[in-house]
Write a protein that holds these residues in place. Structure first.
Motif: not given
Length: 74
Positions: A28-54
């Motif tokens: 639950a805490q992982a999912e609370a952090f690894l939101t679409p906003a997290f993905g957007e922040a990674v994309r903005a900073r590094f230029g790639g879309t993160p792939e999240v696997t639990h």
């Protein structure tokens, strides 16, 4: 970051991809952090879309600190 126990960074030898392995107190805490906003922040900073696997982590060993954690401890 609430619930984040540790993170290990990795970089492919050729530098083509990188990432992190996160160890969370619970999913639950992982999912609370690894939101679409997290993905957007990674994309903005590094230029790639993160792939999240639990993945479950039944055992974690830390030889430096002489600590082990079983899944029931998280």
């Amino acid at each position: 970051v609430p619930g984040l126990l540790c993170k290990h960074y990795y970089l492919e030898e050729g530098g083509r991809f990188a990432g992190g392995i996160y160890l969370w107190a619970d999913r639950a805490q992982a999912e609370a952090f690894l939101t679409p906003a997290f993905g957007e922040a990674v994309r903005a900073r590094f230029g790639g879309t993160p792939e999240v696997t639990h993945l479950p982590c039944p055992l974690s060993l830390d030889n430096v600190h002489q600590v082990h954690r079983l899944a029931a401890d998280f």
